[in-house]
Scaffold this active site. Structure first.
Site, short mmCIF file in Angstrom:
data_model
loop_
_atom_site.label_atom_id
_atom_site.label_comp_id
_atom_site.label_asym_id
_atom_site.label_seq_id
_atom_site.Cartn_x
_atom_site.Cartn_y
_atom_site.Cartn_z
N GLU A 1 -37.72 -37.47 15.37
CA GLU A 1 -38.17 -38.71 14.74
C GLU A 1 -38.23 -39.85 15.75
O GLU A 1 -37.26 -40.55 15.96
CB GLU A 1 -37.24 -39.10 13.58
CG GLU A 1 -37.77 -40.28 12.77
CD GLU A 1 -36.85 -40.70 11.65
OE1 GLU A 1 -35.65 -40.42 11.73
OE2 GLU A 1 -37.35 -41.35 10.71
N HIS B 1 -37.86 -34.32 5.48
CA HIS B 1 -37.00 -35.15 6.33
C HIS B 1 -35.60 -35.28 5.76
O HIS B 1 -35.41 -35.78 4.65
CB HIS B 1 -37.61 -36.55 6.48
CG HIS B 1 -37.02 -37.34 7.62
ND1 HIS B 1 -37.50 -37.23 8.91
CD2 HIS B 1 -36.01 -38.22 7.68
CE1 HIS B 1 -36.80 -38.03 9.70
NE2 HIS B 1 -35.88 -38.63 8.99
N ASP C 1 -31.54 -36.32 7.28
CA ASP C 1 -30.79 -36.83 8.43
C ASP C 1 -29.34 -36.34 8.49
O ASP C 1 -28.51 -36.98 9.14
CB ASP C 1 -30.80 -38.36 8.43
CG ASP C 1 -32.02 -38.91 9.16
OD1 ASP C 1 -32.22 -38.53 10.33
OD2 ASP C 1 -32.76 -39.71 8.57
N HIS D 1 -41.93 -38.56 5.57
CA HIS D 1 -41.09 -39.28 4.60
C HIS D 1 -41.64 -40.70 4.39
O HIS D 1 -41.10 -41.67 4.89
CB HIS D 1 -39.62 -39.28 5.02
CG HIS D 1 -39.31 -39.88 6.37
ND1 HIS D 1 -39.90 -39.47 7.53
CD2 HIS D 1 -38.46 -40.88 6.73
CE1 HIS D 1 -39.42 -40.18 8.55
NE2 HIS D 1 -38.56 -41.04 8.08
N ASP E 1 -35.56 -38.04 2.68
CA ASP E 1 -34.86 -38.94 3.61
C ASP E 1 -33.37 -39.00 3.30
O ASP E 1 -32.70 -39.99 3.63
CB ASP E 1 -35.47 -40.36 3.58
CG ASP E 1 -35.37 -41.08 4.92
OD1 ASP E 1 -34.78 -40.51 5.87
OD2 ASP E 1 -35.85 -42.22 5.02
N HIS F 1 -40.44 -44.38 15.97
CA HIS F 1 -39.49 -44.76 14.92
C HIS F 1 -39.75 -46.25 14.67
O HIS F 1 -40.91 -46.62 14.45
CB HIS F 1 -38.04 -44.44 15.31
CG HIS F 1 -37.10 -44.63 14.16
ND1 HIS F 1 -36.20 -45.66 14.08
CD2 HIS F 1 -36.98 -43.94 13.01
CE1 HIS F 1 -35.56 -45.60 12.91
NE2 HIS F 1 -36.01 -44.56 12.25
N HIS G 1 -43.74 -44.10 9.86
CA HIS G 1 -43.26 -45.06 10.86
C HIS G 1 -44.34 -45.61 11.79
O HIS G 1 -44.00 -46.37 12.71
CB HIS G 1 -42.14 -44.47 11.73
CG HIS G 1 -40.80 -44.40 11.08
ND1 HIS G 1 -39.93 -45.46 11.05
CD2 HIS G 1 -40.17 -43.39 10.42
CE1 HIS G 1 -38.82 -45.11 10.40
NE2 HIS G 1 -38.95 -43.86 9.99
ZN LIG Z 1 -37.43 -42.55 9.09
#
Ligand SMILES: [Zn+2]
Ligand SMILES: *[C@@H]1O[C@H](CO)[C@@H](O)[C@H](O)[C@H]1NC(C)=O
Ligand SMILES: *[C@@H]1O[C@H](CO)[C@@H](O)[C@H](O)[C@H]1NC(C)=O
Ligand SMILES: *[C@@H]1O[C@H](CO)[C@@H](O)[C@H](O)[C@H]1NC(C)=O
Length: 416
Positions: free
Chosen positions: A142, A31, A33, A236, A305, A169, A215
């Site tokens: 996600e 993961h 971003d 993650h 992450d 999420h 999540h």
């Molecule tokens: Zn997350």
């Protein structure tokens, strides 16, 4: 003097060993971003981005190269407040920006959708990219809000290259509760997964889409572990016993992931590592050690992450630092085989198994039963395709009048 020298020499050896292992097995991270940073900072205008020079992100090309990132699931993430609004469009734009990033830097990234082998006559798998010294680039979406309760949208995203969906999420969807239910911040609406949520799990198995349980609340973790024919991932998440945060994975679930031969990819976010604002590399290694102790080295992976969090541990400040963590595992007595499992072998095993479950169902037709309309009714959603009676209440009074007339006419005709 000689003592200092020995210390430095030992340190070098560990790093050398780490780097050698990373040249033999790809580091596959679950993961990252960076795509969200591209939206936030540049509104996805890549002509204004130089990934060689960018310096206010955890991820850049020099950092990727120093960190020997073999493969990355780039996150196509859009926030929960897009739910019931433009979540699908924004998610498509994130998928698009990941594709365009790979096109802009073909010397660095290779788009990938599979573990190994010729697919669709193209080499688009993780091992091929790794052998070409490029970062295999996969996509994970996600949050279930991104598919707007639609299996057709899920399938379309698969065709666009998406290979995992994080079921939620940090908001409930019309078919699943999110992890905040376990912390008491959100109410449970579905007691885990609704019947449509369960339909989605079956369809993800059929499609060959990885099911990501980062999540979700423990109830959903257990429901999916009960149901799924394929191994599951936590893209993650860290260990709950080490830091009691509801985003982390409890020991009994670690055991179930092991039975299912899935994977937990450790998150580096300080708040999940130490349950406080500060953390260091050693604290992250504690999560690796704990998971190994409870369920063995075959379920561990990396899920940093990076660029999705505001606080990262001392010693793991950006993606360039991951080899130091690998060296720390070696220092703690991890064998080469255990380290390679965590680097990439475990994820490759999971992906292959998910592909096998998919291939074994190649004659099963896609599930085209839509979610019941009353479960997704809202002012931004039309009801085309549903029987009119199920939608009458949702549309304007005028439409109801038309419906009444139609019904009246219909009874008139049938009376005939
Ligand atoms: Zn997350
Ligand atoms: C970071 O990048 C910006 C914009 O490219 C540049 O102006 C700045 O000097 C850089 N900072 C450092 C510390 O390299
Ligand atoms: C692989 O790429 C790195 C940069 O990421 C470069 O330093 C290295 O020389 C390359 N290795 C080969 C065998 O091309
Ligand atoms: C990391 O933090 C812990 C406290 O959580 C501390 O005991 C340890 O010495 C630190 N390690 C390093 C290498 O700074």
């Amino acid at each position: 003097m000689s003592c200092v020298f020995t210390l430095i020499a030992a340190q070098d050896t560990l790093i050398d060993r780490a780097v050698r292992l990373m040249s033999e097995t790809p580091l596959i991270d679950g993961h990252n971003d960076l795509p969200w940073q591209l939206r936030k900072q540049f509104n996805n205008q890549l002509k204004n981005v130089d990934l060689y020079k960018i310096n206010n992100t955890h991820t850049s090309i020099p950092k990727i190269q120093k960190g020997r990132l073999g493969a990355q699931f780039w996150s196509a993430y859009v926030p929960c407040d897009t739910q019931y609004k433009d979540a699908v469009r924004q998610t498509l734009e994130q998928i698009d920006v990941i594709h365009r990033m790979c096109q802009k830097y073909p010397e660095v990234f290779m788009f990938a959708t599979s573990s190994q082998g010729l697919i669709f006559l193209h080499h688009i798998d993780i091992m091929e990219a790794f052998n070409q010294n490029k970062t295999a680039s996969l996509i994970g979406v996600e949050g279930g809000h991104s598919i707007d309760s639609s299996l057709g949208t899920l399938r379309t995203m698969y065709h666009l290259g998406v290979r995992y969906l994080t079921l939620t999420h940090s908001c409930n969807t019309p078919w699943a509760d999110n992890w905040r239910v376990d912390s008491g911040s959100d109410p449970s609406e579905h007691d885990g997964l609704s019947p449509f949520g369960k339909q989605l799990i079956v369809e993800m198995n059929r499609l060959g889409m990885l099911i990501d349980l980062a999540h979700v609340p423990v109830k959903v973790m257990n429901q999916v572990l009960d149901m799924s024919q394929a191994p599951v991932i936590f893209s993650h998440s860290s260990a709950y016993t080490v830091c009691n945060h509801k985003r982390n994975v409890p020991d009994d679930i670690l055991m179930r992931v092991k039975e299912k031969q899935g994977i937990v990819m450790v998150n580096f976010y300080n708040d999940y590592v130490t349950c406080s604002k500060t953390a260091n590399l050693s604290n992250v290694a504690d999560h690796f050690d704990h998971i190994k102790k409870v369920a063995g080295h075959t379920i561990i992976g990396f899920g940093g992450d990076y660029d999705g969090v505001t606080r990262v541990p001392q010693g793991l400040e950006d993606v360039s630092k991951v080899p130091d963590l690998v060296a720390e595992l070696l220092r703690r007595g991890w064998t080469d085989e255990e380290v390679k499992a965590a680097l990439g072998d475990n994820l490759l095993r999971v992906l292959k198994e998910v592909e096998k479950v998919r291939d074994n169902q190649s004659r099963t037709p896609p599930d085209d039963v839509p979610i019941p309309y009353d479960e997704v009714e809202n002012s931004c959603r039309t009801s085309y395709g549903y029987p009119e009676s199920s939608s009458a209440a949702a549309v304007q009074p005028l439409c109801s009048l038309a419906l009444l007339l139609t019904l009246a006419l219909h009874s008139l005709i049938t009376a005939w």
